[in-house]
Design an enzyme around this catalytic site. Structure first.
Site, PDB file in Angstrom:
ATOM      1  N   LYS A 166       0.867  -1.185   0.000  1.00 35.17           N
ATOM      2  CA  LYS A 166       0.000   0.000   0.000  1.00 35.17           C
ATOM      3  C   LYS A 166       0.896   1.225   0.000  1.00 35.17           C
ATOM      4  O   LYS A 166       2.041   1.156   0.475  1.00 35.17           O
ATOM      5  CB  LYS A 166      -0.876   0.007   1.252  1.00 35.17           C
ATOM      6  CG  LYS A 166      -2.099   0.890   1.135  1.00 35.17           C
ATOM      7  CD  LYS A 166      -3.255   0.196   0.429  1.00 35.17           C
ATOM      8  CE  LYS A 166      -4.407   1.139   0.154  1.00 35.17           C
ATOM      9  NZ  LYS A 166      -5.572   0.441  -0.391  1.00 35.17           N
ATOM     10  N   ASP A 179      -6.954   4.561  -4.596  1.00 33.01           N
ATOM     11  CA  ASP A 179      -7.625   4.388  -3.302  1.00 33.01           C
ATOM     12  C   ASP A 179      -8.241   5.759  -2.991  1.00 33.01           C
ATOM     13  O   ASP A 179      -8.460   6.555  -3.919  1.00 33.01           O
ATOM     14  CB  ASP A 179      -6.620   3.935  -2.215  1.00 33.01           C
ATOM     15  CG  ASP A 179      -7.302   3.482  -0.923  1.00 33.01           C
ATOM     16  OD1 ASP A 179      -7.833   2.368  -0.900  1.00 33.01           O
ATOM     17  OD2 ASP A 179      -7.316   4.246   0.062  1.00 33.01           O
TER      18      ASP A 179
HETATM   19  P1  NDP Z   1     -12.885   7.839  -2.858  1.00 33.39           P
HETATM   20  O1  NDP Z   1     -11.822   8.824  -2.637  1.00 33.39           O
HETATM   21  O2  NDP Z   1     -13.439   7.636  -4.212  1.00 33.39           O
HETATM   22  O3  NDP Z   1     -14.118   8.153  -1.878  1.00 33.39           O
HETATM   23  C1  NDP Z   1     -13.974   8.178  -0.505  1.00 33.39           C
HETATM   24  C2  NDP Z   1     -15.271   8.632   0.140  1.00 33.39           C
HETATM   25  O4  NDP Z   1     -15.175   8.461   1.542  1.00 33.39           O
HETATM   26  C3  NDP Z   1     -15.583  10.102  -0.105  1.00 33.39           C
HETATM   27  O5  NDP Z   1     -16.973  10.259  -0.128  1.00 33.39           O
HETATM   28  C4  NDP Z   1     -14.969  10.775   1.134  1.00 33.39           C
HETATM   29  O6  NDP Z   1     -15.597  11.987   1.479  1.00 33.39           O
HETATM   30  C5  NDP Z   1     -15.247   9.734   2.199  1.00 33.39           C
HETATM   31  N1  NDP Z   1     -14.207   9.813   3.229  1.00 33.39           N
HETATM   32  C6  NDP Z   1     -12.877   9.614   3.060  1.00 33.39           C
HETATM   33  N2  NDP Z   1     -12.224   9.793   4.209  1.00 33.39           N
HETATM   34  C7  NDP Z   1     -13.160  10.114   5.121  1.00 33.39           C
HETATM   35  C8  NDP Z   1     -13.101  10.397   6.493  1.00 33.39           C
HETATM   36  N3  NDP Z   1     -11.940  10.386   7.173  1.00 33.39           N
HETATM   37  N4  NDP Z   1     -14.274  10.677   7.128  1.00 33.39           N
HETATM   38  C9  NDP Z   1     -15.454  10.689   6.446  1.00 33.39           C
HETATM   39  N5  NDP Z   1     -15.556  10.424   5.136  1.00 33.39           N
HETATM   40  C10 NDP Z   1     -14.437  10.131   4.489  1.00 33.39           C
HETATM   41  O7  NDP Z   1     -12.333   6.440  -2.257  1.00 33.39           O
HETATM   42  P2  NDP Z   1     -12.800   4.961  -2.591  1.00 33.39           P
HETATM   43  O8  NDP Z   1     -14.261   4.917  -2.800  1.00 33.39           O
HETATM   44  O9  NDP Z   1     -11.885   4.422  -3.610  1.00 33.39           O
HETATM   45  O10 NDP Z   1     -12.407   4.216  -1.221  1.00 33.39           O
HETATM   46  C11 NDP Z   1     -13.333   4.102  -0.132  1.00 33.39           C
HETATM   47  C12 NDP Z   1     -12.901   2.981   0.791  1.00 33.39           C
HETATM   48  O11 NDP Z   1     -12.851   1.740   0.057  1.00 33.39           O
HETATM   49  C13 NDP Z   1     -11.506   3.122   1.418  1.00 33.39           C
HETATM   50  O12 NDP Z   1     -11.517   2.515   2.699  1.00 33.39           O
HETATM   51  C14 NDP Z   1     -10.628   2.298   0.497  1.00 33.39           C
HETATM   52  O13 NDP Z   1      -9.447   1.851   1.123  1.00 33.39           O
HETATM   53  C15 NDP Z   1     -11.574   1.139   0.198  1.00 33.39           C
HETATM   54  N6  NDP Z   1     -11.271   0.369  -0.995  1.00 33.39           N
HETATM   55  C16 NDP Z   1     -11.214   0.969  -2.225  1.00 33.39           C
HETATM   56  C17 NDP Z   1     -10.971   0.216  -3.348  1.00 33.39           C
HETATM   57  C18 NDP Z   1     -11.059   0.791  -4.724  1.00 33.39           C
HETATM   58  O14 NDP Z   1     -11.061  -0.002  -5.681  1.00 33.39           O
HETATM   59  N7  NDP Z   1     -11.151   2.093  -4.893  1.00 33.39           N
HETATM   60  C19 NDP Z   1     -10.636  -1.215  -3.251  1.00 33.39           C
HETATM   61  C20 NDP Z   1     -10.825  -1.775  -1.930  1.00 33.39           C
HETATM   62  C21 NDP Z   1     -11.088  -0.978  -0.855  1.00 33.39           C
HETATM   63  P3  NDP Z   1     -15.036  13.397   0.891  1.00 33.39           P
HETATM   64  O15 NDP Z   1     -15.457  13.415  -0.544  1.00 33.39           O
HETATM   65  O16 NDP Z   1     -15.681  14.453   1.715  1.00 33.39           O
HETATM   66  O17 NDP Z   1     -13.554  13.349   1.056  1.00 33.39           O
END
Ligand code: NDP
Length: 450
Positions: A129, A169
């Protein structure tokens, strides 16, 4: 039993003494140790060879300075990382996160989880990561480009298609992957599959953007199926508004369910009418502007309500899919879900439920799928992107959708095989950890003391 408890505590004391203050990493190791040490007791070779001790120590961690210039000529210094945790069963593989909360503990927890997740996919991928404590919010596209280029100027030394293949991510989507891939290509003068999540024009795979969210819903579907139930007609609460959350909501809809919430770091929207394709597409486009608040949803769709600074776990639902970030669902939230009739939690995010939250869900007999199993669809599709790049071919959308569906079915079956209890119920935490661990551990035994 007392021996086992003592041994687990002694092991965790040892890990804590080596990683002081790294709360997220210690949380991830604690969960794995509690399920793997009993397994290792029954199979002493893993204890004798200190496999879990070796697995909790990353192969290496690279940390580096990332300097970049903003649009006004101001100079900024961030810290970049790559945690290369284990390449026992394949090249290091795992995403890159850009978020101000990124530090060594967060990336070590994510890299550690990734080892087990990647093993569960059945594909040859190790765990890693990376990321930086860079906040893309409010930054112009040019600033983001300059940051990505500076980040890759150092990272390129440590990665390669057979060494380490990062992906996206939080904070890193197709645009950022494009900037980083472009910079890598300039430096090494080779066009190779060194990153996944690429654009379709230059080696990306169809179905990669959808894979994590869709996969988490497929996993939920398989869990329900064992109880002769389906998603149809069920109400789902989803957190997050990014790649994973929007695609999870979309697949719930495809399966006849009703997603009623999404959230971001400012709060959540509750749409009692349910989100449809048009509303989900609007969120995808709106949130693509990093920093845009989900609050605007409630201005556009008048029946929806915006709950500032809150999480959606108090909304009545049958299904809950936490898809935002780590530790976003604690014991109180879990109790609220149980009281409101929730029957299943499938984690799209990594470690979104606290340890105490998981205990509440499991004690209530709720179907609970940990992220390392439920969200493995994303990295599985990344694995298929790697093989398409190596073979210089492109698989069709239908073919890949079916491949993803089958991989999620296989992961579910592996969890059942390793996690089924005497009463016929499945402990998916035990199932995912044991099934993921065994393949990696056996590879490590084959390598001798290394
Ligand atoms: P994105 O950046 O596309 O979206 C993240 C979302 O989560 C946004 O809506 C963001 O809000 C919100 N968010 C992030 N950090 C916080 C926080 N500290 N508190 C509240 N809201 C938060 O990320 P992904 O959708 O790609 O990833 C989401 C999760 O899925 C993560 O845990 C990631 O590790 C996991 N994941 C992702 C994969 C992928 O293929 N993308 C694969 C496997 C797991 P805001 O817009 O306000 O920042």
């Amino acid at each position: 039993m007392a021996d086992l408890a003592r041994e687990t505590e002694a092991f965790m004391d040892w890990v804590r003494s080596r990683n002081p203050g790294e709360t997220e990493f210690l949380q991830a190791v604690d969960e794995v140790a509690a399920t793997i040490l009993p397994f290792a007791h029954a199979h002493p070779i893993y204890r004798e060879q200190k496999i879990l001790e070796r697995l909790t120590e990353p192969d290496r961690i690279v940390s580096f300075r990332v300097v970049w210039e903003d649009d006004g000529g101001g100079i900024h210094v961030n810290r970049g990382y790559r945690v290369q945790f284990s390449n026992a069963i394949g090249p290091y593989k795992g995403g890159i996160r850009f978020h101000p909360s990124v530090n060594a503990s967060v990336l070590k927890f994510l890299g550690f989880e990734q080892i087990f997740k990647n093993s569960l996919t059945g594909l040859p991928m190790g765990g890693g990561k990376g990321g930086a404590d860079f906040d893309p919010k409010g930054r112009s596209p040019r600033e983001i480009m300059r940051f990505c280029q500076s980040f890759m100027t150092e990272l390129h030394r440590h990665i390669g298609p057979d060494t380490d293949v990062p992906a996206g991510d939080i904070g890193v989507g197709a645009r950022e992957i494009g900037y980083m891939f472009g910079q890598y290509k300039r430096i090494v003068n080779e066009f190779e599959g060194v990153l996944t999540g690429k654009g379709m024009e230059y080696g990306g795979s169809l179905m990669r953007p959808e894979a994590t969210g869709y996969g988490a819903v497929y996993f939920a579907e398989d869990m329900l199926h064992r109880r002769h139930e389906s998603i149809e007609g069920k109400t789902a609460v989803v957190s997050g508004a990014g790649n994973v959350a929007t695609h999870a909501a979309e697949k719930i809809l495809h399966r006849g369910g009703k997603p009623v919430t999404l959230s971001d770091s400012g709060g959540f929207i509750h749409d009692p009418d349910g989100l449809d394709e048009e509303k989900i597409d609007w969120v995808k486009h709106w949130k693509a502007k990093r920093g845009a608040s989900l609050e605007a949803y409630a201005d556009k769709y008048k029946l929806a309500r915006w709950h500032a600074g809150k999480l959606p776990w108090g909304i009545a639902c049958d299904l809950a899919l936490p898809c935002a970030t780590q530790n976003e669902l604690d014991a109180d939230d879990a109790r609220r879900l149980v009281e409101n009739g929730c029957r299943l939690v499938s984690e799209g995010a990594n470690m979104p439920t606290t340890k105490e939250g998981v205990e509440v869900l499991q004690a209530a007999g709720i179907l609970y799928a940990p992220g390392k199993a439920a969200n493995a669809g994303g990295v599985a599709m990344s694995g298929l992107e790697m093989s398409q790049n190596s073979a210089r071919l492109r698989r069709s959308e239908d073919d890949l959708r079916e491949a993803l569906r089958q991989i999620m079915r296989d992961i579910h079956a592996a969890c059942v095989r390793c996690g089924e209890r005497d009463d016929g119920e499945v402990d998916y935490v035990v199932g995912a950890n044991v099934a993921g661990f065994k393949k990696v551990a056996d590879a490590m035994l084959a390598f001798g003391v290394a």
